[in-house]
Design a protein around this motif. Structure first.
Motif, PDB file in Angstrom:
ATOM      1  N   THR A   1       0.830  -1.250  -0.233  1.00 57.93           N
ATOM      2  CA  THR A   1       0.091   0.094   0.236  1.00 57.93           C
ATOM      3  C   THR A   1       0.897   1.198  -0.018  1.00 57.93           C
ATOM      4  N   VAL A   2       1.706   1.194   0.792  1.00 56.10           N
ATOM      5  CA  VAL A   2       2.719   2.582   0.968  1.00 56.10           C
ATOM      6  C   VAL A   2       3.475   2.567  -0.330  1.00 56.10           C
ATOM      7  N   VAL A   3       3.884   1.619  -0.786  1.00 54.20           N
ATOM      8  CA  VAL A   3       4.862   1.930  -2.085  1.00 54.20           C
ATOM      9  C   VAL A   3       3.935   2.220  -3.207  1.00 54.20           C
TER      10      VAL A   3
ATOM     11  N   ARG B   1       0.858  13.498  -1.011  1.00 52.03           N
ATOM     12  CA  ARG B   1       2.114  13.892  -0.391  1.00 52.03           C
ATOM     13  C   ARG B   1       1.855  13.130   1.140  1.00 52.03           C
ATOM     14  N   ALA B   2       0.772  12.780   1.700  1.00 49.34           N
ATOM     15  CA  ALA B   2       0.887  11.919   2.748  1.00 49.34           C
ATOM     16  C   ALA B   2       1.434  10.542   2.676  1.00 49.34           C
ATOM     17  N   TRP B   3       0.958   9.993   1.672  1.00 41.46           N
ATOM     18  CA  TRP B   3       1.505   8.632   1.444  1.00 41.46           C
ATOM     19  C   TRP B   3       2.905   8.577   1.136  1.00 41.46           C
TER      20      TRP B   3
ATOM     21  N   LEU C   1      -2.527   5.062   8.535  1.00 42.55           N
ATOM     22  CA  LEU C   1      -2.847   5.485   7.261  1.00 42.55           C
ATOM     23  C   LEU C   1      -3.477   4.173   6.484  1.00 42.55           C
ATOM     24  N   TRP C   2      -2.660   2.881   6.755  1.00 51.79           N
ATOM     25  CA  TRP C   2      -2.909   1.648   6.325  1.00 51.79           C
ATOM     26  C   TRP C   2      -4.164   1.446   6.645  1.00 51.79           C
TER      27      TRP C   2
ATOM     28  N   VAL D   1      -7.807   5.957  12.563  1.00 48.14           N
ATOM     29  CA  VAL D   1      -9.011   4.942  12.231  1.00 48.14           C
ATOM     30  C   VAL D   1     -10.310   5.180  12.807  1.00 48.14           C
ATOM     31  N   LEU D   2     -10.507   5.387  14.037  1.00 47.74           N
ATOM     32  CA  LEU D   2     -11.557   5.308  14.700  1.00 47.74           C
ATOM     33  C   LEU D   2     -12.615   6.685  14.606  1.00 47.74           C
TER      34      LEU D   2
END
Lengths: 366, 316
Positions: free
Chosen positions: A114-116, A335-337, B129-130, B245-246
């Motif tokens: 996901t990050v990549v 930009r966040a990722w 984020l994930w 997340v929450l």
């Protein structure tokens, strides 16, 4: 000796004579499954589940899960019929344990992927050379945040490495009695301090000195120091403990004073291990978000003075870009990722460097 | 020759101490004491800054609530999310540790252990984020299924959140984050299980699982408990993953799959602090103090169990 062998001879003869007399005591003869059975059953269950799902509606996640479940059940039943209950349980546990490892790997692979895949879009030169000053939409970068992260983490390392190493030296070389016990215990306690509480501590400390509402890079560095010291103490202590005592005694015997023995003999012997521990400690704190969010805040421009006002840092930059994006949203999320990707790359690099150091200096015998 | 030595140095039991020795020993000791001072400082400064919130009348606090009324839902959310994480992560971690220590081929076992350690290296913001970007949307299906078939259990009463930003997902993310910690401890104690006991069990005809059940697990029980407690301590204090997340509404509920959830103390501080001012800051610091005390208690209990074990185990 001779009597001993005679005795064992008589003992081993006993059962041989008894065996035919009591056949009930023998375990019932059970077959064993041939070697390739597990693979055969696995492929079969994959095909069966695939066939059923193809008829009802295919989804790769469901396919994998149901295949493993069917495989476990089929293996258990087959083994129970052929090999008996104990072997069947053993095989079932093997499947469950291996599947658990597979389950644990799913988030790792998913996170990395996901990050990549999300972060690669903005992983360009502009991201590393531009700040966010005056940027509203596309473009801009995290130059200010990368610098901020390096400055704050560097300050934290500069404070916690000497304190941590000296404490470890005290615990291993000098410390005996109640003080050493207390330090060991409270270092353990410190390991468990939540990162946000460390941030609150730094804020409370500087709010008392400077005044309420204070935000500065140095406060963030203090918070990270609180988190980093116990890691450095622990790893250095472990390393100093494995230095053989003969080295110290040989040094004392040559008339070298204790402090010189520690500085010139003990620490150099295990320098690689200590460096590995310190690198890993830096990797741990460089990704900390919460304390920096509290004590440092965020800004859009470059601020190189950690004693004055807010600074940007990579994790906080990623956080704010994601939860409080501007309009349009897309450039902010990108930009966040990318910031998350840069952070991951830094952490992974530090981990690899730590491995290399420990590999290069591991057999230190001189 | 002997006449030249007029005043022989008096021999004492104390070794000769140089200036360098005293300076070095002193600074090492000072560093150790500094750590104690810092820890005392953490407690003292938090108390100082939390004090105004503790004594302020309820009418001046945010929401005009009593401080306990303000903190209770947060504490509840903290404990609930950490508990979910613990329930999910502990059995999984034990299985993973067993796989690495007793099932995987010897040659690749260390590499697999390193893979699990990589999970611990991922920064918490990345997990956050994930969690919201991938795990939350992916688990909506699962939660709908839970609600459809197990909806009679209050935990899955629903209505199911459409975004997936629920307590269950927050607990799952936390479970992923504490998995490597519990696994590392469990792996250590499993590897320390006496080799002779294992071989004796196998020699008596035990299968691999029976050997593990009889020789490895009983030996590692207290180690497993303390590992789980360390994981719990981490889950209690984890901030960013929960904060991102929450989706929060401040209700106290055991409903894990709806969009109305209690926040956790750490997440609440992270969300409110940047905009807080005046007494609001003091209230947040007071809640941080509560979190500090809870994690302190959990960690001290874990260490106590570890230390008790190390004294009685025959491994060392």
């Amino acid at each position: 000796m001779s009597t001993g062998t005679e005795r064992t001879d008589t003992v081993t003869q006993g059962p041989e004579l008894d065996l035919p007399a009591s056949p009930d005591l023998l375990p019932k003869a059970k077959g064993t499954l041939p070697k390739g059975t597990a693979w055969g059953v696995f492929v079969a269950s994959a095909l069966v589940v695939g066939g059923i799902l193809a008829a009802t509606g295919f989804s790769i996640g469901l396919w994998v899960v149901l295949t493993v479940v069917l495989f476990a059940v089929a293996t258990y039943v087959l083994s129970r019929v052929v090999e008996g209950a104990r072997k069947a349980t053993d095989r079932l546990v093997t499947v469950v344990v291996s599947a658990a490892f597979g389950v644990a790997m799913i988030p790792l692979v998913s996170v990395l992927w996901t990050v990549v895949s999300n972060g690669i879009a903005r992983f360009d030169a502009q991201f590393f050379t531009y700040s966010m000053r005056g940027v509203v939409g596309e473009g801009g970068g995290a130059y200010h945040a990368i610098l901020g992260t390096l400055i704050i983490t560097g300050l934290a390392a500069a404070m916690s490495i000497p304190i941590g190493m000296l404490t470890a030296v005290y615990l291993v070389e000098y410390g005996k009695g109640r003080l050493a016990k207390a330090i060991t215990f409270f270092v353990d306690v410190m390991t468990g301090i939540p990162s946000i509480v460390a941030g609150l501590f730094a804020y409370a400390l500087f709010a008392l000195i400077v005044g309420p509402g204070v935000r500065m890079g140095f406060a963030g560095a203090v918070a990270l120091t609180v988190l980093m010291i116990p890691i450095v103490v622990r790893s250095t202590e472990e390393m100093l403990k494995i230095v053989p005592n003969e080295l110290r005694e040989a040094s004392y015997a040559l008339g070298v004073p204790k402090w010189k023995t520690i500085l010139k003999i003990v620490i150099p012997t295990t320098a690689g291990g200590i460096a590995t521990g310190i690198t890993l400690a830096i990797a741990r704190v460089i990704g900390e978000t919460a304390p920096l969010l509290i004590a440092v805040g965020i800004t859009t421009g470059v601020n190189l003075n950690p004693f004055d006002d807010r600074m940007a840092t990579l994790p906080v930059f990623a956080y704010y870009s994601y939860v409080a994006p501007g309009i349009p949203r897309e450039p902010f999320l990108d930009r966040a990722w990318t910031a998350a990707l840069v952070l991951m790359v830094i952490v992974m690099l530090l981990n690899i460097i730590a491995r290399i150091i420990s590999r290069a200096f591991a057999p230190k015998t001189r | 020759m002997t006449t030249t030595e007029v005043t022989p140095t008096p021999r004492t039991a104390r070794p000769v101490t140089q200036l360098g020795d005293r300076v070095f020993a002193g600074s090492a000791k000072g560093a150790g004491i500094l750590i104690l001072v810092v820890l005392a400082g953490v407690a003292a400064f938090l108390l100082t800054e939390a004090f105004p919130a503790l004594v302020a009348p309820a009418s001046e606090l945010p929401g005009e609530h009593n401080l306990a009324v303000y903190i209770w839902p947060l504490l509840f959310g903290t404990l609930l999310s950490a508990l979910i994480a613990l329930v999910i992560a502990t059995p999984l971690a034990i299985c993973v540790a067993l796989f690495i220590s007793h099932y995987a081929p010897r040659r690749i076992a260390q590499g697999l252990g390193y893979l699990v350690d990589l999970l611990a290296a991922v920064p918490s913001i990345v997990y956050g984020l994930w969690g919201v970007g991938v795990l939350a949307p992916a688990s909506v299906g699962l939660m709908t299924w839970l609600n459809d078939y197990l909806g009679w259990i209050p935990l899955f009463a629903g209505p199911v959140s459409a975004t997936g930003r629920t307590m269950l997902v927050a607990g799952l993310v936390l479970a992923v984050m504490i998995l490597p910690i519990i696994t590392a401890v469990a792996r250590e104690v499993f590897l320390q299980a006496p080799r002779l006991h294992e071989e004796a069990a196998l020699a008596l005809g035990a299968t691999r699982w029976e050997m593990i059940k009889m020789a490895v697990l009983p030996f590692g029980r207290s180690g497993l408990i303390s590992g789980a407690m360390l994981g719990l301590g981490r889950a209690l204090g984890e901030t960013m993953a929960v904060a991102i997340v929450l989706s929060v509404s401040g209700v106290v509920t055991f409903n894990l799959v709806s969009s109305g959830n209690p926040s956790s103390i750490a997440a609440n501080i992270a969300l409110q602090f940047p905009e807080a001012s005046g007494l609001g800051v003091n209230v947040l610091i007071a809640s941080g103090l509560v979190l500090f005390l809870v994690t302190l208690a959990v960690n001290m209990l874990a260490r106590y169990i570890v230390n008790r074990r190390s004294e009685f185990s025959g491994a060392n």
